[in-house]
Scaffold this motif. Structure first.
Motif, short mmCIF file in Angstrom:
data_model
loop_
_atom_site.label_atom_id
_atom_site.label_comp_id
_atom_site.label_asym_id
_atom_site.label_seq_id
_atom_site.Cartn_x
_atom_site.Cartn_y
_atom_site.Cartn_z
N GLY A 155 -123.11 42.24 -89.56
CA GLY A 155 -123.33 41.06 -88.57
C GLY A 155 -122.59 41.49 -87.17
O GLY A 155 -122.44 40.64 -86.27
N PHE A 156 -122.82 42.53 -86.80
CA PHE A 156 -122.38 43.16 -85.58
C PHE A 156 -123.33 42.45 -84.42
O PHE A 156 -122.85 42.26 -83.26
N LEU A 157 -124.72 42.53 -84.62
CA LEU A 157 -125.60 41.82 -83.92
C LEU A 157 -125.57 40.50 -83.54
O LEU A 157 -125.17 40.15 -84.71
N ILE A 158 -125.68 39.86 -82.59
CA ILE A 158 -125.44 38.33 -82.34
C ILE A 158 -126.42 37.84 -81.83
O ILE A 158 -127.37 38.47 -81.19
N VAL A 159 -126.68 36.43 -82.21
CA VAL A 159 -127.79 35.89 -81.22
C VAL A 159 -127.09 35.20 -79.93
O VAL A 159 -126.31 34.26 -80.11
N PHE A 160 -127.99 35.32 -78.86
CA PHE A 160 -127.53 34.98 -77.60
C PHE A 160 -128.81 35.27 -76.81
O PHE A 160 -129.74 36.14 -77.06
N ASN A 161 -128.74 35.05 -75.50
CA ASN A 161 -129.76 35.11 -74.54
C ASN A 161 -129.47 36.46 -73.82
O ASN A 161 -128.89 36.52 -72.79
N TRP A 162 -129.64 37.61 -74.55
CA TRP A 162 -129.47 38.73 -74.20
C TRP A 162 -130.15 39.35 -72.83
O TRP A 162 -129.62 40.04 -72.02
N HIS A 163 -131.39 38.71 -72.53
CA HIS A 163 -132.15 39.14 -71.37
C HIS A 163 -131.44 38.52 -70.12
O HIS A 163 -131.05 39.05 -69.36
N GLU A 164 -130.89 37.44 -70.27
CA GLU A 164 -130.20 36.66 -69.19
C GLU A 164 -128.69 37.32 -68.87
O GLU A 164 -128.21 37.59 -68.00
N TRP A 165 -128.14 37.79 -69.94
CA TRP A 165 -126.82 38.44 -70.13
C TRP A 165 -126.91 39.65 -69.46
O TRP A 165 -126.21 40.12 -68.57
N LEU A 166 -128.08 40.62 -69.57
CA LEU A 166 -128.22 41.76 -68.99
C LEU A 166 -128.50 41.50 -67.39
O LEU A 166 -128.06 42.32 -66.56
N ALA A 167 -129.11 40.56 -67.11
CA ALA A 167 -129.36 40.35 -65.75
C ALA A 167 -128.04 39.89 -64.87
O ALA A 167 -127.68 40.29 -63.65
N ASP A 168 -127.04 39.39 -65.61
CA ASP A 168 -125.65 39.15 -65.19
C ASP A 168 -124.48 40.25 -65.11
O ASP A 168 -123.60 40.43 -64.35
N HIS A 169 -125.26 41.29 -65.76
CA HIS A 169 -124.26 42.56 -66.15
C HIS A 169 -125.32 43.88 -65.78
O HIS A 169 -125.50 44.80 -66.66
N GLU A 170 -125.73 43.90 -64.64
CA GLU A 170 -126.43 44.91 -64.10
C GLU A 170 -126.07 46.42 -64.33
O GLU A 170 -126.95 47.26 -64.39
N GLU A 171 -124.85 46.52 -64.53
CA GLU A 171 -124.23 47.80 -64.79
C GLU A 171 -124.71 48.56 -65.98
O GLU A 171 -124.62 49.75 -66.24
N PHE A 172 -125.09 47.62 -66.83
CA PHE A 172 -125.74 47.99 -68.26
C PHE A 172 -127.29 48.30 -68.33
O PHE A 172 -127.78 48.95 -69.36
N THR A 173 -128.15 47.81 -67.26
CA THR A 173 -129.44 47.99 -67.36
C THR A 173 -129.90 49.21 -67.16
O THR A 173 -131.18 49.50 -67.54
N ASP A 174 -129.35 50.22 -66.39
CA ASP A 174 -129.95 51.41 -66.04
C ASP A 174 -129.55 52.47 -66.77
O ASP A 174 -128.46 52.84 -66.92
N LEU A 175 -130.35 52.80 -67.98
CA LEU A 175 -129.81 53.83 -69.07
C LEU A 175 -129.65 55.04 -68.60
O LEU A 175 -128.78 55.90 -69.02
N ALA A 176 -129.78 55.57 -67.30
CA ALA A 176 -129.66 56.75 -66.80
C ALA A 176 -128.04 56.89 -66.15
O ALA A 176 -127.54 57.91 -66.02
N GLN A 177 -127.61 55.59 -65.72
CA GLN A 177 -126.19 55.63 -65.33
C GLN A 177 -125.22 55.59 -66.80
O GLN A 177 -125.36 55.14 -67.63
N PRO A 178 -124.02 56.24 -66.37
CA PRO A 178 -122.93 56.31 -67.42
C PRO A 178 -122.23 54.87 -67.42
O PRO A 178 -122.28 54.12 -66.34
N ILE A 179 -121.90 54.55 -68.60
CA ILE A 179 -121.27 53.18 -68.74
C ILE A 179 -119.75 53.31 -69.08
O ILE A 179 -119.10 52.43 -69.65
#
Length: 131
Positions: free
Chosen positions: A54-78
């Motif tokens: 149950g680690f995965l959750i139901v939420f608006n992931w697309h909107e969340w990523l828009a608010d957390h741009e540091e995670f959108t570019d897979l080439a960038q370290p996180i």
């Protein structure tokens, strides 16, 4: 406070159990078959464990990523943004990778290859005793 299923220590430990596999860059995480990514059996087992726990959750992931741009570019370290991430953030990020892979084939494998899954699991390991 999260409205999602609470995770047990055993469920978290079962996910952390994949850490050695993802940390070993010598492992084969996928192969290309007929032009498509075919994930290794271990990656498939990890995905199944994400669902089972149950680690995965139901939420608006697309909107969340828009608010957390540091995670959108897979080439960038996180590492830096994950260093202080809470469990809810880890769950949202992992869910975003899994859901995003449905629309962008190979996204999850790129997250594996770039060390993002390892980074999430390392942070999960650090948070384990707080659950």
């Amino acid at each position: 406070m999260s409205q999602h299923k609470e995770l047990t220590k055993q469920e978290i430990e079962s996910l952390i159990g994949f850490l050695d596999y993802f940390q070993n860059s010598g492992n084969t995480f996928y192969e290309v078959v007929n032009g498509y990514y075919k994930e290794s059996p271990e990656v498939g087992c990890f995905r199944e464990e994400l669902d089972r726990t149950g680690f995965l959750i139901v939420f608006n992931w697309h909107e969340w990523l828009a608010d957390h741009e540091e995670f959108t570019d897979l080439a960038q370290p996180i590492e830096e943004p994950i260093r202080n991430a809470d469990l809810d953030t880890l769950r949202k990020l992992m869910t975003s990778y899994i859901r995003g892979d449905r629309f962008n084939e190979g996204l999850f494998i790129r997250a594996v290859l770039n060390g993002h899954i390892t980074c999430i699991l390392l942070r999960l390991k650090a948070l384990k005793d707080q659950v």
